[in-house]
Design an enzyme around this catalytic site. Structure first.
Site, PDB file in Angstrom:
ATOM      1  N   HIS A 156      -8.628   0.008   3.927  1.00  0.00           N
ATOM      2  CA  HIS A 156      -7.931   0.642   2.805  1.00  0.00           C
ATOM      3  C   HIS A 156      -8.204  -0.044   1.475  1.00  0.00           C
ATOM      4  CE1 HIS A 156      -4.662   2.595   5.576  1.00  0.00           C
ATOM      5  NE2 HIS A 156      -5.877   3.081   5.766  1.00  0.00           N
ATOM      6  N   GLN A 164      -4.932  -4.739   7.620  1.00  0.00           N
ATOM      7  CA  GLN A 164      -4.851  -3.584   6.717  1.00  0.00           C
ATOM      8  C   GLN A 164      -3.591  -3.538   5.840  1.00  0.00           C
ATOM      9  OE1 GLN A 164      -6.201   0.454   8.248  1.00  0.00           O
ATOM     10  NE2 GLN A 164      -4.008   0.799   8.137  1.00  0.00           N
ATOM     11  N   GLU A 165      -2.460  -3.913   6.436  1.00  0.00           N
ATOM     12  CA  GLU A 165      -1.202  -3.722   5.693  1.00  0.00           C
ATOM     13  C   GLU A 165      -0.261  -4.902   5.860  1.00  0.00           C
ATOM     14  OE1 GLU A 165       0.480   0.047   6.988  1.00  0.00           O
ATOM     15  OE2 GLU A 165      -1.526   0.924   7.038  1.00  0.00           O
ATOM     16  N   ASP A 243       0.429  -4.454   9.725  1.00  0.00           N
ATOM     17  CA  ASP A 243      -0.417  -3.557  10.523  1.00  0.00           C
ATOM     18  C   ASP A 243      -1.826  -4.133  10.468  1.00  0.00           C
ATOM     19  OD1 ASP A 243      -1.842  -1.609  11.796  1.00  0.00           O
ATOM     20  OD2 ASP A 243      -1.486  -0.025  10.308  1.00  0.00           O
ATOM     21  N   HIS A 369       3.319   7.801   7.024  1.00  0.00           N
ATOM     22  CA  HIS A 369       2.410   8.608   6.195  1.00  0.00           C
ATOM     23  C   HIS A 369       0.967   8.361   6.645  1.00  0.00           C
ATOM     24  CE1 HIS A 369       1.369   5.043   3.360  1.00  0.00           C
ATOM     25  NE2 HIS A 369       1.551   4.663   4.590  1.00  0.00           N
ATOM     26  N   ARG A 370      -0.018   8.922   5.942  1.00  0.00           N
ATOM     27  CA  ARG A 370      -1.420   8.571   6.151  1.00  0.00           C
ATOM     28  C   ARG A 370      -1.958   7.946   4.865  1.00  0.00           C
ATOM     29  NH1 ARG A 370      -3.548  10.064  11.274  1.00  0.00           N
ATOM     30  NH2 ARG A 370      -4.805   8.253  10.707  1.00  0.00           N
ATOM     31  N   SER A 371      -3.113   7.305   4.984  1.00  0.00           N
ATOM     32  CA  SER A 371      -3.675   6.681   3.771  1.00  0.00           C
ATOM     33  C   SER A 371      -4.137   7.741   2.775  1.00  0.00           C
ATOM     34  CB  SER A 371      -4.800   5.724   4.140  1.00  0.00           C
ATOM     35  OG  SER A 371      -5.745   6.364   4.969  1.00  0.00           O
ATOM     36  N   LYS A 392       7.175   4.066   7.038  1.00  0.00           N
ATOM     37  CA  LYS A 392       6.283   3.450   6.045  1.00  0.00           C
ATOM     38  C   LYS A 392       5.637   4.548   5.230  1.00  0.00           C
ATOM     39  CE  LYS A 392       2.117   2.692   8.905  1.00  0.00           C
ATOM     40  NZ  LYS A 392       1.016   1.770   9.174  1.00  0.00           N
TER      41      LYS A 392
END
Ligand code: PGA
Ligand code: ZN
Length: 424
Positions: A156, A164-165, A243, A369-371, A392
């Site tokens: 991302h 990633q998160e 994540d 959600h999605r990116s 999230k």
């Protein structure tokens, strides 16, 4: 019948990354008109429902969705015309049968989900109900804790962070409104810290900062500094969630990894589990998603055996919101929670089934959600309806992320003191 479907039409629009996605318009006989837009992931699981793209390199580098649009307009719309929008089970069953494939590859899960969500929205609107009331009933009142992704890495972002998160989780706040303030203030404080260190304050796909750091661990340390500087107690007011999205840096999708963005290099499942053990001793981490890759069922099981009594272990790419995989996970003690993404499975009904399966077995369900997103705020209502207690939706920047958080502010306000907010 007033709630019969009169018209369905789809349009190709652009998502938050500037890639095509679908917006579906639905009209009922009573004049109700709604629209729903479909999200899209980047670090996708192998077994996710199929996102149909045109593949025509002359348009949007092959990412156009005109075929999916055509499937809505030419195949789905005529088949659903006259059907009662309040019969979600029948609508979703019809969509699944019309497609006829296991992974929704004929019509496209993006085409199917747009229609499925539009039906929920139309039925709710026609009854003058909010979506969270329509789907969750009159007792739906638990507002989810916002797990705010304030530092982005992996696929991302274009930085040196492998995971990633990194999320700030306001577990100690008295309400959603206050929780959102806690983590939004932390986000702004983090920006100042990064600026003072001469680090980049540009943001990644989900609106979190994406600086080049010396190590993955520095990401946590800098967030803890931000929590404290913003006036909060790490672990008490605000905890941390991660994540890893480990599939994105796995070599074989299984037990071999290459932490390529930081330059650390090769690791195996045990190395990653040991690293997590070290971090869990030092930092107030309450949730860890995809610590291992989607085919690393053994690694996941080990991870859960080690840490599952202390933290929430969430499977995303490994379960892909699919009850088949979640059932296997429950049987094998692979995790103790599943991520829930509507477009990973493709209909609202199947998503609800995945949530119920988790909750019935004492697992948690983490709504996501999605990116690649739009300003559609369906997800916020869905999270309240499901009462799963956390979601999230990215960071405190980019309107497609805030659309969901702002909608939750509205819902909490509307419930006039009758809402609940707690981590566990
Ligand atoms: P994605 O990222 O939407 O790119 O899959 C979100 C996640 O991995 O949870
Ligand atoms: Zn994930």
């Amino acid at each position: 019948m007033k709630t019969s479907i009169k018209n369905i039409k789809a349009l190709e629009i652009l998502d938050s990354r500037g890639n095509p996605t679908l917006r579906v318009f639905m009209e009922l006989e009573d004049g109700t008109k709604v629209k729903s837009s479909v999200p899209s992931g980047a670090s996708t699981g192998e077994y996710e429902a199929y996102e149909l793209r045109d593949g025509d390199k002359n348009r949007y580098n092959g990412k156009g969705v005109l075929r999916a649009v055509e499937n809505v307009n030419e195949i789905i719309a005529p088949a659903l015309k006259g059907m009662d929008a309040t019969n979600q089970l029948k609508i979703d069953k019809t969509l699944i049968e019309l497609d006829g494939t296991k992974n929704k590859s004929k019509l496209g899960a993006n085409a199917i989900l747009g229609v499925s969500m539009a039906a929920v929205r139309a039925a709710a609107a026609s009854h003058n109900l909010e979506i969270y009331q329509y789907l969750g009933g009159s007792e739906a009142n638990r507002i989810p804790v916002p797990c705010m992704n304030i530092l982005n890495g992996g696929e991302h972002a274009d930085n040196s962070v492998d995971f990633q998160e990194f999320m700030a989780v306001p577990i100690g706040a008295p309400s959603f409104k206050e929780g959102l303030r806690y983590v939004a203030e932390t986000f702004h404080t983090l920006k100042n810290i990064l600026k003072n260190k001469g680090l980049a304050t540009s943001v990644g796909d989900e609106g979190g900062f994406a600086p080049n750091l010396k190590s993955n661990e520095e990401a946590i340390e800098i967030i803890i500094e931000a929590i404290e500087k913003a006036g909060y107690k790490p672990g008490e007011d605000i905890a941390i969630a991660i994540d890893s999205a480990a599939t994105s840096f796995s070599v074989n999708k299984k037990d071999k990894y290459n932490l390529k963005w930081s330059g650390i290099g090769e690791m195996n499942s045990d190395d990653l589990i040991n690293l997590a053990g070290e971090w869990l001793k030092k930092y107030p981490i309450v949730l860890w998603e995809d610590p291992l890759a989607e085919e690393d069922w053994e690694g996941f099981k080990k991870f859960t055996a080690e840490f599952g009594d202390k933290i929430e272990v969430v499977g995303d790419d490994i379960f892909v919101t699919n009850t088949e995989f979640i059932s296997r996970g429950i049987k094998e003690h692979t995790a103790n929670a599943s991520l829930i993404k509507l477009n990973q499975i493709g209909t609202v009904t199947e998503t609800i089934e995945a949530v119920r399966l988790c909750l019935e077995h004492g697992w948690r369900a983490f709504i996501s959600h999605r990116s690649g997103e739009t300003c559609d705020d369906f997800l916020a209502d869905f999270a309240v309806a499901m009462g799963t207690g956390h979601l999230k939706s990215g960071s405190a920047s980019r309107s497609e992320r805030l659309a969901k958080y702002n909608r939750l502010l509205e819902i909490e306000d509307e419930l006039k003191g009758n809402s609940k907010y707690y981590w566990k």
